[in-house]
Design a protein around this motif. Structure first.
Motif, mmCIF file in Angstrom:
data_model
loop_
_atom_site.group_PDB
_atom_site.id
_atom_site.type_symbol
_atom_site.label_atom_id
_atom_site.label_comp_id
_atom_site.label_asym_id
_atom_site.label_seq_id
_atom_site.Cartn_x
_atom_site.Cartn_y
_atom_site.Cartn_z
ATOM 1 N N GLN A 54 0.846 -1.188 0.161
ATOM 2 C CA GLN A 54 -0.029 -0.182 -0.096
ATOM 3 C C GLN A 54 0.894 1.150 0.049
ATOM 4 O OE1 GLN A 54 -3.255 -0.008 2.962
ATOM 5 N NE2 GLN A 54 -3.596 -2.065 2.763
ATOM 6 N N MET A 55 2.034 1.274 0.707
ATOM 7 C CA MET A 55 2.803 2.275 0.661
ATOM 8 C C MET A 55 3.377 2.757 -0.650
ATOM 9 S SD MET A 55 4.769 2.168 4.463
ATOM 10 C CE MET A 55 5.785 3.428 4.120
ATOM 11 N N SER A 56 3.845 1.425 -1.388
ATOM 12 C CA SER A 56 4.554 1.693 -2.465
ATOM 13 C C SER A 56 3.494 2.321 -3.530
ATOM 14 C CB SER A 56 5.049 0.327 -2.945
ATOM 15 O OG SER A 56 3.906 -0.708 -3.401
ATOM 16 N N SER A 57 2.225 1.675 -3.383
ATOM 17 C CA SER A 57 1.065 2.309 -4.424
ATOM 18 C C SER A 57 0.991 3.794 -4.117
ATOM 19 C CB SER A 57 -0.235 1.523 -4.033
ATOM 20 O OG SER A 57 -1.167 2.191 -4.873
ATOM 21 N N LYS A 58 0.942 4.121 -2.881
ATOM 22 C CA LYS A 58 0.929 5.721 -2.668
ATOM 23 C C LYS A 58 2.058 6.354 -3.301
ATOM 24 C CE LYS A 58 -2.407 6.282 0.575
ATOM 25 N NZ LYS A 58 -3.243 7.288 1.020
ATOM 26 N N LEU A 59 3.299 5.771 -2.934
ATOM 27 C CA LEU A 59 4.352 6.535 -3.665
ATOM 28 C C LEU A 59 4.068 6.674 -5.267
ATOM 29 C CD1 LEU A 59 7.470 5.263 -1.951
ATOM 30 C CD2 LEU A 59 6.593 7.321 -1.702
#
Length: 350
Positions: A54-59
């Motif tokens: 989810q963090m990578s998707s946000k980035l």
């Protein structure tokens, strides 16, 4: 200080992966300094912070919204995953210093050396004759790998893995050249921890992490005012003016209690630093940065309690930017939150 450098590609894109926010700054070199090309931030929840997908998707979303083409960034670590030690060693040639560093690391780094990445920087001559001032930095391999995994999933890579305190000092040094020879305290207030630095002699001479942050104040006010975190976050920035009189009093009382504990912790770090000197001379000024520094009344409270001149660190002070691309008023409002990411982006500009 360019620590843990691989330099797969030169970049002037600094990414600060904070606990609650990701902040990115992209700079362009200019004849007389640097130009602000991109600046953006994106929040993530506590649940998302524990899930790299989810963090990578946000980035990826942040990169897309800013139309960033850079795939290599400069980033940093902070907190208990990083150990910084300043040691004074006999002057030696680089090859001889390498073996000495390993011996010193075993004495000063409280981690198994097989579990850390180790780097160092010679900061100049030591106080005694024929000695040199060396900063040792060790970071847990596990934490570095977790960050690398996050970047891999976001299709990013890191050219330099720095330390928050060094990036903060770089940002200050670049933007306040008239203070390069004045001792100054720097405090970056994050969500769950803060970074305190003493800047003097054109370098950071003391860096420590403090165990407080904006989330502590949010949790405290949620309980005291019986409100949800989202409401409290707005109050922290805008102030309690819209509350009933009784709640305004509660807000003032509770925030002051938290700020008092923060001031005591910073003073403890200052005292520790001062006690390490032969002829201590305290600084007269403290510069605040980080998202938590924008909490209502913090600057006034710290100034009163610590008898210091307290101001906000402006990361754009010496940068030029296109008024048609940026809202200057908005940049000033959010500026302190971008001190570390700007300091990171400055690494290959300076």
């Amino acid at each position: 200080m360019k620590l843990f450098s691989s330099f797969r590609k030169k970049t002037a894109c600094g990414l600060d992966v904070g606990h609650n926010w990701a902040k990115v700054v992209r700079l362009l070199p200019a004849r007389n300094g640097a130009v602000l090309d991109r600046a953006g931030r994106l929040a993530w929840s506590r649940a998302e912070k524990d899930k790299s997908e989810q963090m990578s998707s946000k980035l990826k979303t942040l990169w897309s919204s800013l139309n960033l083409k850079d795939r290599t960034v400069i980033t940093s670590l902070a907190g208990h995953a990083v150990i910084i030690k300043r040691v004074f060693l006999p002057a030696a040639k680089p090859k001889e210093l390498e073996s000495t560093i390993q011996k010193q690391a075993r004495q000063h780094i409280p981690f198994d050396l097989d579990d850390v990445y180790l780097d160092y920087q010679v900061m100049g001559s030591g106080a005694a004759d024929k000695t040199q001032n060396v900063v040792l930095v060790a970071s847990k391999k596990k934490v570095v790998q977790e960050l690398q995994d996050l970047f891999d999933k976001a299709n990013l890579g890191a050219s330099i893995l720095d330390v928050d305190g060094f990036a903060l000092s770089n940002c200050f040094e670049f933007n306040y050249p008239e203070r390069k020879d004045k001792q100054t305290y720097l405090l970056d207030v994050g969500a769950v921890h803060s970074t305190f630095c003493v800047y003097a002699d054109q370098q950071p001479i003391f860096i420590r992490d403090a165990g407080f942050g904006g989330q502590q104040l949010t949790d405290h006010l949620c309980t005291a005012l019986d409100k949800k975190p989202k409401e409290i976050e707005q109050l922290k920035v805008q102030g309690p003016g819209g509350l009933e009189a009784e709640d305004q009093d509660t807000f003032a009382r509770e925030t002051e209690q938290v700020y008092r504990s923060w001031a005591q912790e910073v003073q403890r770090l200052i005292n520790f630093y001062m006690n390490s000197l032969n002829s201590p001379e305290p600084a007269q000024s403290l510069f605040l940065s980080g998202g938590g520094s924008l909490s209502y009344g913090l600057n006034r409270s710290l100034s009163s309690q610590m008898d210091l001149e307290v101001d906000f660190l402006d990361p754009w002070r010496q940068l030029s930017f296109d008024d048609s691309k940026f809202d200057s008023k908005y940049l000033q409002q959010i500026g302190p939150q971008f001190a570390i990411s700007t300091g990171l982006a400055l690494r290959t500009i300076l």
